[in-house]
Each structure stands twice: as C-alpha cells, then as structure tokens.
Design an enzyme around this catalytic site. Structure first.
Site, PDB file in Angstrom:
ATOM      1  CE  LYS A  55      52.141-112.860  76.430  1.00  0.00           C
ATOM      2  NZ  LYS A  55      51.677-112.862  77.470  1.00  0.00           N
ATOM      3  CD  GLN A  99      47.273-113.180  77.901  1.00  0.00           C
ATOM      4  OE1 GLN A  99      48.636-113.893  77.984  1.00  0.00           O
ATOM      5  NE2 GLN A  99      47.294-111.863  79.130  1.00  0.00           N
ATOM      6  CG  ASP A 122      54.275-115.510  82.355  1.00  0.00           C
ATOM      7  OD1 ASP A 122      53.936-114.390  81.940  1.00  0.00           O
ATOM      8  OD2 ASP A 122      52.165-115.281  82.794  1.00  0.00           O
TER       9      ASP A 122
END
Ligand code: NDP
Length: 285
Positions: A55, A99, A122
């Site tokens: 990422k 995460q 997200d």
C-alpha cells in the site's frame, strides 16, 4: 461459440488505474492539496507487513503522501482510539486505514467505528456500509469496488445477468452482492450453510468466489461461458499463493477468469488509492 478462457489481467487494469490517479494527484498538488494516507499497523503479523508495504509503495507511485504508524501488539484499545481521534482532526490526513487483523484484546468494530467516515478509505465504517446499502455516495470497500472495475473495464455486461456470490463477509461477499445488484444483476448469495452449492453456482453468469478455501470451486461448479472472479488468497500444497477456484480446471469452460495472483489483489490497492484521492478532492473543494 464464445471464445473461452480469457484472463482478466488485474495487474494491467490496476496499472492503468494508477496512471489515471497519478494525473489526478498532480492536478490536486497543483492546487495545493497533497493527498495523504495514514496506515496504522498494530503488531508484526507477517502477512499484514506485506500488505502494508504494498500500500505504501503504491501511494508513492502515484504521488500520494503516506505515513505508517507502527504500534506495539500490547497497545491498549484506548490508546489506539486516541491515535485515531488525533488523525481524524489532522487536515493533512485524507485517509485512515487500520490494517486488520488486530490483536484479540482490541475490538475491530470499535476501532473502525471511531474513524471519521469522511476519512474511511477502506469503506468499513458502519455509516459507509449503510450508505452503500441505501445507494448514497460512500467510500466503497476496496475489494468489491475493484471487482466492479475489473468487470466494467473488461466490457462485461452486468445488467440482467445472474450473479452468484459465494461468501458473505462484511468486507467482500456482502458489499459485492449489493454493488452487483445496484448494477442490475440478479444476485444469489451462498455461504457455508448453503445446501448443494453447485446447483447455485452452475446457474451463474458471473460467479464471485470469496471463501478463503483452496479450490472450493471446481470445473463442475461453473456454467459454460460464464465469468469467474476469484477473490480467495490461499496457499496450495507447495506454499504457493492460490485462489478459491481451480484455475486450470475451470479456465477452459468459462469465457473470462481472474488469476490468483494478478487478478483481484492488485485492484484492491488501486481502489484504496482511488478512495484517498476522492477524499482529498472533497477537502480541496
Ligand atoms: P471470511 O472468512 O470473512 O468469509 C468467508 C465466507 O465464505 C463466509 O461467509 C463463509 O460462510 C463462506 N464459506 C466458508 N466455507 C464455505 C464453503 N465450503 N462453501 C460456501 N461458502 C463457504 O473471508 P473474507 O471474505 O474476508 O475473505 C475471503 C477470501 O478472500 C480469503 O481468502 C481472503 O484472504 C481473500 N481476500 C482477498 C482480498 C484481495 O484483495 N484479493 C481482499 C480480502 C479478502 P459463513 O458466513 O457461513 O461462515
């Protein structure tokens, strides 16, 4: 007779998308906004380390500023919540990503709900999930959104098709079923309690497998000339990355199929960059 076994090249489509985003980031930077993403990594899970590295690297490639906040696996839930609150009010941060998975003593629901929905790149915040269901503008979760882009950019018609989704998680199965339905597909959802899975999957014009079990979809699960999207990321008997679909067995039967690796995976990261850009754009208006 349809040409069978064509591969949907997620790597190439993601590269094209990153190229488009690069120009968007350039024009945002010219107007004085540098899109910024902060990734929080708790602990040192090896798979998470790899995803986070991917990422951060992808951000750099398109000109998005990224920060990695590393936290000890012993951190308290309250300390993590405080960090999120701090990032929520930091105007240089357009996207916040925690995460997953988190250590067992931390509730992912509590953490994800604390992120400002306008920075929830997200797309996991309940407000964004609700907006998705009701058809309002929302940050779409990256993997389902990536699947939709793969289908659209490959020129696959969705309206009126029968889509079968195997898996009903909040991050893949449920949101992709809603997105496909929004595109006017007729959607069937399957899961671990579905009786006679094959009888459903064999009716699919578009089959999405998001199970997390090696080769749960084989040649006798698919309809000739259908489109198969494999979300699964599993290890095969040789430790190699492999999907939920028996690629070699299924490919000759279907019209299109995504490989693992190189299918859905690269799109997930590309859509994260896309959401971060969208967030920066909203703030620059
Ligand atoms: P979850 O474990 O949260 O969900 C799996 C789903 O599969 C559940 O709904 C479960 O049913 C269902 N299921 C389990 N066994 C069967 C079976 N035998 N037949 C039918 N359905 C079954 O997984 P995720 O959605 O988080 O992830 C799925 C896979 O996708 C994983 O391999 C993951 O690594 C991968 N993934 C890949 C991404 C990418 O970018 N490429 C991103 C995210 C995930 P039930 O609800 O009844 O338990």
């Amino acid at each position: 007779m349809v040409d069978r076994g064509k591969i949907i090249d997620g790597k190439a489509i993601a590269a094209q998308l990153r190229q488009e985003l690069k120009s968007e980031v350039e024009s945002l930077r010219e107007k004085g906004t540098v899109p910024g993403l902060t990734v929080i990594l708790v602990g040192n899970n090896q798979a998470s380390e790899t995803y986070v590295r991917g990422k951060i690297k992808a951000c750099a490639e398109v000109g998005i500023h990224s920060d990695l906040v590393r936290m000890s696996p012993e951190i308290t839930e309250d300390a993590l919540l405080d960090k999120i609150r701090q990032l929520n009010v930091d105007s240089s941060v357009h996207g916040i990503l925690v995460q997953l998975p988190l250590p067992d003593h931390i509730s992912p629901d509590r953490i994800l709900s604390e992120i400002d929905p306008d920075k929830d790149v997200d797309g996991f915040h309940p407000i964004n999930a609700g907006r998705l269901v009701t058809g309002l503008d929302a940050f779409l979760p990256c993997t389902p959104h990536g699947i939709l882009e793969l289908l659209k950019r490959t020129g696959i018609e969705i309206a009126g098709k029968h889509a079968v989704v195997v898996g009903r998680s909040n991050i893949v199965g449920k949101p992709i079923s809603i997105l496909l339905q929004r595109e006017n597909a007729t959607v069937t959802m399957c899961h671990s309690r579905t009786v006679d899975l094959k009888s459903h999957t064999r009716q699919a014009d578009i089959l999405v497998a998001a199970v997390g079990k090696l080769h749960v979809i084989t040649a006798d699960h698919v309809k000739p000339d259908s489109v198969v999207i494999d979300v699964g990321m599993n290890r095969d008997e040789n430790g190699k990355l492999a999907g939920d679909v028996d690629f070699e067995g299924v490919r000759p039967i279907v019209s299109y199929i995504t490989p693992v690796p190189g299918g859905v995976g690269p799109m997930t990261i590309a859509m994260l960059l896309y959401n971060t850009c969208q967030s920066a754009k909203m703030k620059s208006r």
